[in-house]
Design a protein around this motif. Structure first.
Motif, short mmCIF file in Angstrom:
data_model
loop_
_atom_site.label_atom_id
_atom_site.label_comp_id
_atom_site.label_asym_id
_atom_site.label_seq_id
_atom_site.Cartn_x
_atom_site.Cartn_y
_atom_site.Cartn_z
N THR A 220 0.83 -1.20 0.00
CA THR A 220 0.00 0.00 0.00
C THR A 220 0.86 1.25 0.00
O THR A 220 1.88 1.32 0.70
N LEU A 221 0.46 2.20 -0.81
CA LEU A 221 1.10 3.51 -0.90
C LEU A 221 0.17 4.53 -0.28
O LEU A 221 -1.04 4.48 -0.51
N TYR A 222 0.75 5.45 0.50
CA TYR A 222 -0.05 6.46 1.17
C TYR A 222 0.42 7.86 0.76
O TYR A 222 1.59 8.08 0.51
N LEU A 223 -0.52 8.78 0.74
CA LEU A 223 -0.19 10.19 0.54
C LEU A 223 -0.93 10.99 1.59
O LEU A 223 -2.15 11.15 1.51
N GLN A 224 -0.20 11.45 2.59
CA GLN A 224 -0.76 12.31 3.62
C GLN A 224 -0.71 13.74 3.13
O GLN A 224 0.37 14.26 2.82
N MET A 225 -1.87 14.36 3.04
CA MET A 225 -1.96 15.71 2.49
C MET A 225 -2.45 16.65 3.58
O MET A 225 -3.59 16.51 4.05
N ASN A 226 -1.59 17.57 3.98
CA ASN A 226 -1.92 18.55 5.01
C ASN A 226 -1.94 19.94 4.41
O ASN A 226 -1.43 20.17 3.31
N SER A 227 -2.53 20.86 5.13
CA SER A 227 -2.60 22.27 4.70
C SER A 227 -3.09 22.37 3.27
O SER A 227 -2.51 23.07 2.43
N LEU A 228 -4.14 21.68 2.99
CA LEU A 228 -4.66 21.64 1.62
C LEU A 228 -5.13 22.99 1.15
O LEU A 228 -5.65 23.81 1.93
N LYS A 229 -4.93 23.23 -0.14
CA LYS A 229 -5.31 24.49 -0.78
C LYS A 229 -6.32 24.21 -1.89
O LYS A 229 -6.35 23.10 -2.44
N PRO A 230 -7.10 25.20 -2.26
CA PRO A 230 -8.05 24.99 -3.37
C PRO A 230 -7.37 24.52 -4.64
O PRO A 230 -7.95 23.74 -5.41
N GLU A 231 -6.14 24.94 -4.85
CA GLU A 231 -5.43 24.52 -6.06
C GLU A 231 -4.99 23.06 -6.02
O GLU A 231 -4.47 22.54 -7.01
N ASP A 232 -5.17 22.40 -4.90
CA ASP A 232 -4.92 20.96 -4.82
C ASP A 232 -6.10 20.15 -5.34
O ASP A 232 -6.00 18.92 -5.46
N THR A 233 -7.20 20.83 -5.63
CA THR A 233 -8.38 20.13 -6.15
C THR A 233 -8.06 19.45 -7.47
O THR A 233 -7.59 20.09 -8.41
N ALA A 234 -8.29 18.15 -7.52
CA ALA A 234 -7.97 17.37 -8.71
C ALA A 234 -8.39 15.92 -8.50
O ALA A 234 -8.72 15.51 -7.38
N MET A 235 -8.34 15.18 -9.58
CA MET A 235 -8.44 13.72 -9.48
C MET A 235 -7.03 13.21 -9.25
O MET A 235 -6.11 13.57 -10.01
N TYR A 236 -6.85 12.41 -8.23
CA TYR A 236 -5.55 11.88 -7.88
C TYR A 236 -5.46 10.42 -8.31
O TYR A 236 -6.34 9.62 -8.00
N TYR A 237 -4.37 10.11 -8.99
CA TYR A 237 -4.15 8.78 -9.53
C TYR A 237 -2.89 8.16 -8.96
O TYR A 237 -1.85 8.82 -8.86
N CYS A 238 -2.99 6.90 -8.63
CA CYS A 238 -1.84 6.11 -8.23
C CYS A 238 -1.30 5.40 -9.47
O CYS A 238 -2.08 4.96 -10.33
N ALA A 239 0.02 5.29 -9.56
CA ALA A 239 0.63 4.64 -10.72
C ALA A 239 1.82 3.81 -10.28
O ALA A 239 2.44 4.10 -9.25
N ALA A 240 2.16 2.81 -11.07
CA ALA A 240 3.27 1.93 -10.74
C ALA A 240 4.01 1.52 -12.01
O ALA A 240 3.42 1.44 -13.10
N VAL A 241 5.30 1.23 -11.84
CA VAL A 241 6.13 0.76 -12.95
C VAL A 241 7.18 -0.19 -12.37
O VAL A 241 7.77 0.11 -11.33
N PRO A 242 7.41 -1.33 -13.01
CA PRO A 242 8.43 -2.25 -12.51
C PRO A 242 9.83 -1.70 -12.76
O PRO A 242 10.11 -1.15 -13.83
N VAL A 243 10.68 -1.81 -11.75
CA VAL A 243 12.05 -1.31 -11.85
C VAL A 243 12.99 -2.26 -11.11
O VAL A 243 12.54 -3.13 -10.36
N VAL A 244 14.29 -2.06 -11.31
CA VAL A 244 15.29 -2.76 -10.51
C VAL A 244 15.19 -2.22 -9.08
O VAL A 244 15.08 -1.01 -8.86
N PHE A 245 15.21 -3.12 -8.12
CA PHE A 245 15.02 -2.73 -6.73
C PHE A 245 16.01 -1.63 -6.33
O PHE A 245 17.21 -1.74 -6.57
N GLY A 246 15.49 -0.56 -5.72
CA GLY A 246 16.32 0.52 -5.23
C GLY A 246 16.63 1.61 -6.22
O GLY A 246 17.19 2.64 -5.84
N SER A 247 16.31 1.40 -7.48
CA SER A 247 16.64 2.41 -8.48
C SER A 247 15.70 3.60 -8.38
O SER A 247 14.63 3.52 -7.78
N ASP A 248 16.11 4.72 -8.96
CA ASP A 248 15.28 5.91 -8.97
C ASP A 248 14.03 5.68 -9.81
O ASP A 248 14.02 4.88 -10.74
N CYS A 249 13.00 6.43 -9.45
CA CYS A 249 11.73 6.29 -10.15
C CYS A 249 11.60 7.35 -11.24
O CYS A 249 12.01 8.50 -11.04
#
Length: 127
Positions: free
Chosen positions: A78-107
């Motif tokens: 599970t991936l979490y996104l804690q969002m504090n001090s929200l602003k009206p400009e944060d209004t959006a549809m939020y999407y989770c995404a994934a891609v297979p990579v070599v363990f530990g490599s940059d995303c």
């Protein structure tokens, strides 16, 4: 194949908080970078935050730095996104995404690199 299911969106007043979750299921034999993107009406989808498989490298968009915190629980897939001090400009549809990579490599930062997407969860922040 990986399936991603987001939850936790909703409507809040400016200054409020929300916690988004992204539950992943599918192929446990590979390591994945995971990320949150968002898309507001009339705007292009943009990256919000991403984390590598070992949670050693986390990237945030400038617009959310200091307000949003990304974390992942590999034991719960599970991936979490804690969002504090929200602003009206944060209004959006939020999407989770994934891609297979070599363990530990940059995303990757580009959304085109991510092959797996959730259905999205709406976040609405009123002033």
């Amino acid at each position: 194949q990986v399936q991603l299911v987001e939850s936790g969106g909703g409507s809040v007043q400016a200054g409020g908080s929300l916690r988004l979750s992204c539950a992943a299921s599918g192929d446990p034999s590979r390591s994945y970078c995971m990320a949150w993107f968002r898309q507001a009406p009339g705007r292009e989808r943009e990256g919000v935050a991403r984390v590598n498989t070992g949670s050693t490298r986390t990237f945030y968009a400038d617009s959310v730095k200091g307000r949003f915190t990304l974390s992942r629980d590999n034991a719960k897939n599970t991936l979490y996104l804690q969002m504090n001090s929200l602003k009206p400009e944060d209004t959006a549809m939020y999407y989770c995404a994934a891609v297979p990579v070599v363990f530990g490599s940059d995303c990757p930062g580009s959304q085109s690199a991510y092959g797996y997407w959730g259905q999205g969860t709406q976040v609405t922040v009123s002033s």
